[in-house]
Enzyme design. Structure first.
Site, mmCIF file in Angstrom:
data_model
loop_
_atom_site.group_PDB
_atom_site.id
_atom_site.type_symbol
_atom_site.label_atom_id
_atom_site.label_comp_id
_atom_site.label_asym_id
_atom_site.label_seq_id
_atom_site.Cartn_x
_atom_site.Cartn_y
_atom_site.Cartn_z
ATOM 1 N N LYS A 105 0.846 -1.214 0.000
ATOM 2 C CA LYS A 105 0.000 0.000 0.000
ATOM 3 C C LYS A 105 0.872 1.251 0.000
ATOM 4 C CE LYS A 105 -3.570 2.701 0.234
ATOM 5 N NZ LYS A 105 -4.299 3.125 1.394
ATOM 6 N N ASN A 110 0.795 4.564 -2.384
ATOM 7 C CA ASN A 110 0.703 5.941 -1.879
ATOM 8 C C ASN A 110 1.877 6.789 -2.359
ATOM 9 O OD1 ASN A 110 -1.659 5.810 -0.399
ATOM 10 N ND2 ASN A 110 -0.649 5.004 1.392
ATOM 11 N N SER A 169 -5.745 11.527 -1.090
ATOM 12 C CA SER A 169 -5.915 12.488 0.010
ATOM 13 C C SER A 169 -4.767 13.511 0.041
ATOM 14 C CB SER A 169 -6.058 11.769 1.352
ATOM 15 O OG SER A 169 -4.938 10.969 1.629
ATOM 16 N N ARG A 208 -3.242 22.517 2.783
ATOM 17 C CA ARG A 208 -3.049 21.957 4.126
ATOM 18 C C ARG A 208 -1.711 21.231 4.172
ATOM 19 N NH1 ARG A 208 -8.958 20.310 3.500
ATOM 20 N NH2 ARG A 208 -8.162 18.473 2.441
HETATM 21 N N1 LIG Z 1 -9.209 9.666 2.311
HETATM 22 C C1 LIG Z 1 -8.795 8.544 1.766
HETATM 23 O O1 LIG Z 1 -9.280 8.152 0.706
HETATM 24 C C2 LIG Z 1 -7.756 7.702 2.454
HETATM 25 C C3 LIG Z 1 -7.546 6.392 1.962
HETATM 26 C C4 LIG Z 1 -6.642 5.586 2.636
HETATM 27 C C5 LIG Z 1 -5.960 6.076 3.729
HETATM 28 N N2 LIG Z 1 -6.165 7.347 4.152
HETATM 29 C C6 LIG Z 1 -5.424 7.804 5.337
HETATM 30 O O2 LIG Z 1 -6.346 7.893 6.400
HETATM 31 C C7 LIG Z 1 -5.918 8.925 7.322
HETATM 32 C C8 LIG Z 1 -7.060 9.902 7.497
HETATM 33 O O3 LIG Z 1 -7.264 10.553 6.260
HETATM 34 P P1 LIG Z 1 -8.618 11.310 5.870
HETATM 35 O O4 LIG Z 1 -8.579 11.493 4.403
HETATM 36 O O5 LIG Z 1 -9.785 10.645 6.480
HETATM 37 O O6 LIG Z 1 -8.371 12.725 6.609
HETATM 38 P P2 LIG Z 1 -9.401 13.918 6.847
HETATM 39 O O7 LIG Z 1 -10.602 13.757 5.964
HETATM 40 O O8 LIG Z 1 -8.636 15.176 6.769
HETATM 41 O O9 LIG Z 1 -9.877 13.673 8.340
HETATM 42 C C9 LIG Z 1 -9.093 13.996 9.451
HETATM 43 C C10 LIG Z 1 -10.042 14.251 10.589
HETATM 44 O O10 LIG Z 1 -9.268 14.499 11.780
HETATM 45 C C11 LIG Z 1 -9.758 15.677 12.399
HETATM 46 N N3 LIG Z 1 -8.688 16.330 13.159
HETATM 47 C C12 LIG Z 1 -7.639 17.038 12.695
HETATM 48 N N4 LIG Z 1 -6.872 17.485 13.701
HETATM 49 C C13 LIG Z 1 -7.468 17.054 14.839
HETATM 50 C C14 LIG Z 1 -7.172 17.213 16.216
HETATM 51 N N5 LIG Z 1 -6.109 17.915 16.637
HETATM 52 N N6 LIG Z 1 -7.999 16.665 17.121
HETATM 53 C C15 LIG Z 1 -9.080 15.974 16.720
HETATM 54 N N7 LIG Z 1 -9.423 15.769 15.418
HETATM 55 C C16 LIG Z 1 -8.622 16.313 14.492
HETATM 56 C C17 LIG Z 1 -10.224 16.536 11.236
HETATM 57 O O11 LIG Z 1 -11.070 17.554 11.715
HETATM 58 P P3 LIG Z 1 -11.495 18.854 10.849
HETATM 59 O O12 LIG Z 1 -12.888 18.529 10.390
HETATM 60 O O13 LIG Z 1 -11.424 19.990 11.784
HETATM 61 O O14 LIG Z 1 -10.522 18.973 9.696
HETATM 62 C C18 LIG Z 1 -10.937 15.485 10.415
HETATM 63 O O15 LIG Z 1 -12.216 15.201 10.936
HETATM 64 C C19 LIG Z 1 -4.669 9.547 6.696
HETATM 65 O O16 LIG Z 1 -3.504 8.965 7.229
HETATM 66 C C20 LIG Z 1 -4.797 9.179 5.218
HETATM 67 O O17 LIG Z 1 -3.545 9.112 4.559
HETATM 68 C C21 LIG Z 1 -7.049 8.176 3.545
#
Ligand SMILES: NC(=O)c1ccc[n+]([C@@H]2O[C@H](COP(=O)([O-])OP(=O)(O)OC[C@H]3O[C@@H](n4cnc5c(N)ncnc54)[C@H](OP(=O)(O)O)[C@@H]3O)[C@@H](O)[C@H]2O)c1
Length: 296
Positions: free
Chosen positions: A178, A182, A247, A256
């Protein structure tokens, strides 16, 4: 007494909302912890939408209990800022399931979770946050976990949900597979383009060369991966919808911080440890780092 563990979810973004919705649908809604208070979460998928009632708590001081199972779905760049949440949610009886990219979740989270067990996962599904704060789930949710005793708690919590969970006896290889995907997706940030860009011959050639470099480092770290893996990953990008993002591209376009270190820097860092030259990383990584943090 409930058959299921008490569950909290930290970081209700794209991945966190998907898991929260999967749990909510079967009556196991987690306590939602985030940075921004939302009244509810909305997941849109192929057949409709799921509304997860809130609130999303935004103050760790509001918690009065520790949890059996904590899903962590903040970005790896947000772990340090989430420290007070992790301290409030976890104790030595907690299993923390990291829903994050990379191969370093254990070392990043373990110092912050009060002795809890940290279980990495591989998140296989793409999900994206939409401008109205809903999340668009773009494939069937699926996780892979290491086949360790702590994984039983996650398997039970997600049993009979729309999120499939697989256990792997060779998690290292799966996680590096994976990671390679990425790492090469990081090229989308530098081109400011989505998956369609991989249909270009020059990008295909660059991606294959970069993946070859990543594969050498992965194998030095113990991953058992065949020579075909680079071509398989590029073929996957060729088959993907042209508008499929990643992402890290979404983060770049929103200005960001980028997860460049755990997705790309890691190959360069581990390459140096093993004495493996990483000429493509040596170009890609500083550009991603500068795109993330500047200055300029
Ligand atoms: N998205 C994908 O398709 C995908 C696929 C595979 C893996 N991933 C991995 O999964 C992980 C999460 O990614 P994501 O895309 O879901 O990210 P995301 O949509 O940006 O979600 C992050 C969440 O964490 C919250 N957050 C940020 N800082 C915080 C803090 N200090 N305290 C509490 N909550 C906080 C954010 O709040 P706010 O609403 O305030 O921003 C948001 O709700 C990453 O490592 C990414 O690489 C993502």
């Amino acid at each position: 007494m409930s058959d299921f563990p008490t569950i909290a979810l930290l970081g209700p973004g794209a991945i966190g909302t998907t898991i929260a919705a999967a749990l909510h649908e079967v009556g196991r809604a987690p306590v939602l912890c985030g940075r921004t208070a939302h009244p509810q979460l909305i997941l849109r998928h192929d057949e409709g939408e799921i509304v997860v009632p809130g609130p999303v708590l935004s103050d760790p001081a509001a918690l009065s209990q520790r949890f059996d199972l904590v899903f962590v779905a903040v970005k790896t760049t947000q772990v340090a800022d989430s420290a007070s949440w992790l301290a409030a949610l976890c104790d030595e009886n907690t299993v923390v399931c990291a829903l994050q990219n990379g191969v370093e979740q254990k070392s990043q989270l373990e110092p912050r979770v009060n002795g809890a067990s940290v279980l990495p996962s591989v998140v296989w599904f793409p999900a994206q946050r939409e401008p109205d704060a809903s999340v668009w789930l773009r494939a069937k949710p699926r996780l892979t976990l290491p086949d360790e005793p702590q994984a039983k708690r996650v398997v039970e919590a997600l049993s009979n949900t729309r999120c499939a969970v697989e256990l792997s006896a060779d998690f290292t290889s799966i996680a590096w597979r994976k990671l390679l995907q990425n790492a090469v997706a990081g090229l989308m940030v530098l081109a400011n383009r989505r998956a369609g860009m991989f249909s270009r011959g020059d990008i295909t050639a660059l991606a294959l060369a970069y993946l070859g470099e990543c594969l050498t480092v992965a194998r030095a770290e113990g991953a058992v991966l065949s020579d075909n893996v680079a071509q398989d990953i590029v073929d996957g990008f060729h088959r993907a919808p042209a508008d499929l993002g990643t992402s890290i591209l979404a983060d770049r376009q929103a200005n960001r911080p980028l997860e460049w270190d755990i997705r790309n820097g890691v190959v360069q860092r581990y390459g140096r440890t093993h004495g493996i030259p990483t000429p493509i990383s040596d170009v890609v990584v500083p550009l991603l780092a500068a795109g993330s943090e500047g200055p300029g």
